[in-house]
Design an enzyme around this catalytic site. Structure first.
Site, PDB file in Angstrom:
ATOM      1  N   ARG A  26       0.766  -1.247   0.000  1.00 51.73           N
ATOM      2  CA  ARG A  26       0.000   0.000   0.000  1.00 51.73           C
ATOM      3  C   ARG A  26       0.793   1.292   0.000  1.00 51.73           C
ATOM      4  NH1 ARG A  26      -3.806  -1.892   4.742  1.00 51.73           N
ATOM      5  NH2 ARG A  26      -1.722  -2.623   5.260  1.00 51.73           N
ATOM      6  N   ARG A  35      -4.886  -2.697  -6.824  1.00 50.00           N
ATOM      7  CA  ARG A  35      -5.697  -3.264  -5.745  1.00 50.00           C
ATOM      8  C   ARG A  35      -7.174  -2.878  -5.904  1.00 50.00           C
ATOM      9  NH1 ARG A  35      -8.607  -5.182  -3.007  1.00 50.00           N
ATOM     10  NH2 ARG A  35      -8.654  -5.674  -0.793  1.00 50.00           N
ATOM     11  N   ASP A  72       0.300 -14.153   0.206  1.00 49.33           N
ATOM     12  CA  ASP A  72       0.127 -13.950   1.642  1.00 49.33           C
ATOM     13  C   ASP A  72       0.360 -15.263   2.378  1.00 49.33           C
ATOM     14  OD1 ASP A  72      -0.955 -11.601   3.447  1.00 49.33           O
ATOM     15  OD2 ASP A  72      -1.669 -13.475   4.303  1.00 49.33           O
ATOM     16  N   TYR A 148      -2.998 -17.807  13.936  1.00 49.64           N
ATOM     17  CA  TYR A 148      -4.077 -17.162  13.166  1.00 49.64           C
ATOM     18  C   TYR A 148      -5.271 -18.104  13.004  1.00 49.64           C
ATOM     19  CZ  TYR A 148      -1.526 -12.950  11.690  1.00 49.64           C
ATOM     20  OH  TYR A 148      -0.878 -11.749  11.664  1.00 49.64           O
TER      21      TYR A 148
HETATM   22  O1  CP3 Z   1       6.610  -8.677   1.128  1.00 50.00           O
HETATM   23  C1  CP3 Z   1       5.901  -8.506   0.105  1.00 50.00           C
HETATM   24  O2  CP3 Z   1       5.880  -7.446  -0.534  1.00 50.00           O
HETATM   25  C2  CP3 Z   1       5.087  -9.682  -0.425  1.00 50.00           C
HETATM   26  C3  CP3 Z   1       3.751  -9.755   0.002  1.00 50.00           C
HETATM   27  C4  CP3 Z   1       3.328 -10.145   1.410  1.00 50.00           C
HETATM   28  C5  CP3 Z   1       2.050  -9.779   1.921  1.00 50.00           C
HETATM   29  N1  CP3 Z   1       1.876 -10.406   3.116  1.00 50.00           N
HETATM   30  C6  CP3 Z   1       1.103  -8.905   1.219  1.00 50.00           C
HETATM   31  C7  CP3 Z   1      -0.033  -8.314   1.952  1.00 50.00           C
HETATM   32  C8  CP3 Z   1       3.956 -10.947   2.370  1.00 50.00           C
HETATM   33  C9  CP3 Z   1       5.357 -11.541   2.368  1.00 50.00           C
HETATM   34  C10 CP3 Z   1       3.028 -11.108   3.442  1.00 50.00           C
HETATM   35  C11 CP3 Z   1       3.302 -11.937   4.631  1.00 50.00           C
HETATM   36  C12 CP3 Z   1       2.368 -11.889   5.766  1.00 50.00           C
HETATM   37  N2  CP3 Z   1       0.998 -11.815   5.740  1.00 50.00           N
HETATM   38  C13 CP3 Z   1       2.773 -12.015   7.120  1.00 50.00           C
HETATM   39  C14 CP3 Z   1       4.178 -12.201   7.604  1.00 50.00           C
HETATM   40  C15 CP3 Z   1       4.984 -10.970   7.576  1.00 50.00           C
HETATM   41  C16 CP3 Z   1       4.453  -9.823   8.368  1.00 50.00           C
HETATM   42  O3  CP3 Z   1       4.129  -8.806   7.773  1.00 50.00           O
HETATM   43  O4  CP3 Z   1       4.370  -9.945   9.591  1.00 50.00           O
HETATM   44  C17 CP3 Z   1       1.597 -11.949   7.908  1.00 50.00           C
HETATM   45  C18 CP3 Z   1       1.543 -12.025   9.416  1.00 50.00           C
HETATM   46  C19 CP3 Z   1       0.492 -11.863   7.018  1.00 50.00           C
HETATM   47  C20 CP3 Z   1      -0.951 -11.842   7.372  1.00 50.00           C
HETATM   48  C21 CP3 Z   1      -1.593 -10.611   6.895  1.00 50.00           C
HETATM   49  N3  CP3 Z   1      -1.921 -10.338   5.581  1.00 50.00           N
HETATM   50  C22 CP3 Z   1      -1.986  -9.491   7.666  1.00 50.00           C
HETATM   51  C23 CP3 Z   1      -1.793  -9.368   9.160  1.00 50.00           C
HETATM   52  C24 CP3 Z   1      -2.549  -8.562   6.779  1.00 50.00           C
HETATM   53  C25 CP3 Z   1      -3.195  -7.263   7.117  1.00 50.00           C
HETATM   54  C26 CP3 Z   1      -2.143  -6.292   7.482  1.00 50.00           C
HETATM   55  C27 CP3 Z   1      -2.423  -4.958   6.901  1.00 50.00           C
HETATM   56  O5  CP3 Z   1      -1.415  -4.253   6.784  1.00 50.00           O
HETATM   57  O6  CP3 Z   1      -3.571  -4.653   6.578  1.00 50.00           O
HETATM   58  C28 CP3 Z   1      -2.465  -9.087   5.481  1.00 50.00           C
HETATM   59  C29 CP3 Z   1      -2.915  -8.442   4.239  1.00 50.00           C
HETATM   60  C30 CP3 Z   1      -1.825  -8.074   3.286  1.00 50.00           C
HETATM   61  N4  CP3 Z   1      -0.835  -8.927   2.873  1.00 50.00           N
HETATM   62  C31 CP3 Z   1      -1.664  -6.834   2.612  1.00 50.00           C
HETATM   63  C32 CP3 Z   1      -0.556  -6.975   1.759  1.00 50.00           C
HETATM   64  C33 CP3 Z   1      -0.006  -5.978   0.796  1.00 50.00           C
HETATM   65  C34 CP3 Z   1      -2.585  -5.621   2.761  1.00 50.00           C
HETATM   66  C35 CP3 Z   1      -3.944  -5.878   2.183  1.00 50.00           C
HETATM   67  C36 CP3 Z   1      -4.371  -5.014   1.013  1.00 50.00           C
HETATM   68  O7  CP3 Z   1      -3.552  -4.483   0.238  1.00 50.00           O
HETATM   69  O8  CP3 Z   1      -5.602  -4.879   0.829  1.00 50.00           O
END
Ligand code: CP3
Length: 340
Positions: A26, A35, A72, A148
């Site tokens: 984002r 998105r 994800d 989770y």
């Molecule tokens: O690193 C990268 O650029 C690759 C993409 C990536 C995402 N999630 C995209 C994402 C990776 C490597 C992850 C890993 C992930 N996802 C983790 C481990 C790393 C960390 O950040 O702690 C975890 C715990 C998740 C679970 C998850 N997915 C959460 C907690 C959320 C919401 C967090 C938020 O910021 O809203 C997501 C959604 C998510 N995954 C988004 C992105 C870009 C945001 C959602 C959106 O764009 O609508």
């Protein structure tokens, strides 16, 4: 060849190779644009040409050495049959799963069909990626996924999940074994589809009590490393966030090729106490990248100074935050490239 892969092959260079966790997302206007065209976050993850597009976006803007697959960690519960959705502002929501109904409630049926678009995205990315850049695949580690899945959402203490784990350790261990297999299979398919390296995100490893660290964090990680190693010698990066001195055991016993360090880890301590050939990654505070300026520059130089003499990958201690100003990333990349 990518500087990152050269490092994994034992050729250390200065300045170090560089990429950032959550480098796609984002904080990039071009990501927000794509998105918007998708109804749900998973629609984006499971549409190969869009997942490939947003994976490559950060490399068009910044001189990173690697792309990380856009996906994800929660695609695994989704592919095992648990309902996962993402709510604006609340993060992930998962349908209730009780440890007492495991293994009935989850299954491998349809697992690879569900994840096929992820592997297709990898092939597409590889067809477009410059040979001087590496592609990193990833999965969540079993402990973090289990939290989770049993909690149903992310929160401060994962109280509901941990209660279930403490009350039925035997079934919880079976659940972790099941997840270790799912994670290994997903990583192996990613390797077959063309990723050069994989990272195991154990974001909530710091929530595991010391008494259970070996059983709940280390053992599942060792299992995954062993399963992936049966088919490939792909470099595996471990990211056990927040585990403090357990890094000593994780670093020497998990079998990972590289260790991603969170922002609270003292680098000199880690360097003195961990195996000399273990590659480090991290540990810049993501909020320092938000903050920027001279304090950022000084910290980049300090990290470089403390990592001297050991192979390391420049990265953050956790993911890029959505509010990160793009000029700060630009400056950070430039300052890293200027390190001697
Ligand atoms: O690193 C990268 O650029 C690759 C993409 C990536 C995402 N999630 C995209 C994402 C990776 C490597 C992850 C890993 C992930 N996802 C983790 C481990 C790393 C960390 O950040 O702690 C975890 C715990 C998740 C679970 C998850 N997915 C959460 C907690 C959320 C919401 C967090 C938020 O910021 O809203 C997501 C959604 C998510 N995954 C988004 C992105 C870009 C945001 C959602 C959106 O764009 O609508």
């Amino acid at each position: 060849m990518s500087k990152l892969l050269e490092l994994f092959q034992g050729r250390t260079s200065s300045p170090p190779p560089l990429w950032f966790m959550r480098q796609a997302g984002r904080h990039l206007p071009e990501y927000r644009q794509v998105r918007k065209t998708c109804k749900t976050f998973f629609d984006l993850c499971y549409t190969p040409h869009l997942a490939a597009q947003v994976t490559l976006q950060p490399l068009e803007r910044f001189d990173y050495d690697a792309a990380i697959l856009f996906s994800d960690i929660l695609v695994i519960p989704d592919a095992l049959g648990q309902k996962v959705s993402f709510e604006e502002g609340t993060g992930p929501l998962l349908s209730p799963l009780s440890l007492s109904t495991f293994p009935k409630s989850l299954s491998f049926e349809g697992f690879f069909e569900k994840l096929a678009p992820v592997y297709e995205a990898i092939s597409l990315i590889r067809s477009k990626l410059s040979p001087s850049k590496a592609l990193i695949g990833f999965a969540g580690a079993p402990w973090t996924l289990a939290l989770y899945m049993l909690e149903g959402r992310g929160n401060r203490d994962f109280a509901k999940a941990k209660h279930q784990a403490f009350q039925d350790e035997e079934n919880f261990s079976k659940f972790l074994d099941f997840l270790s297999e799912a994670v290994s299979l997903h990583l192996i398919e990613q390797v077959k589809a063309g990723v050069h390296s994989v990272q195991l995100f154990d974001t909530w490893a710091g929530h595991c009590p010391a008494t259970h660290f070996q059983k709940w964090v280390l053992k599942p990680t060792q299992k995954i490393v062993a399963m992936v190693r049966k088919i490939s010698d792909v470099p595996i990066i471990g990211f056990p966030k927040g585990i403090g001195s357990h890094l000593l055991d994780y670093g020497s016993q998990s079998g990972v090729s590289a260790l991603s360090l969170d922002a609270s880890t003292p680098l000199t301590w880690a360097s003195e106490n961990l195996p000399k050939d273990l590659i480090f990654q991290g540990n810049l505070d993501p909020l320092l990248l938000v903050s920027g300026g001279n304090p950022l520059k000084k910290t980049i130089e300090s990290i470089h100074g403390q990592m001297k003499g050991r192979p390391y990958i420049f990265n953050l201690g956790h993911g890029i935050l959505p509010q990160t100003p793009l000029p700060h990333i630009e400056a950070c990349v430039k300052w890293v490239r200027e390190l001697k």
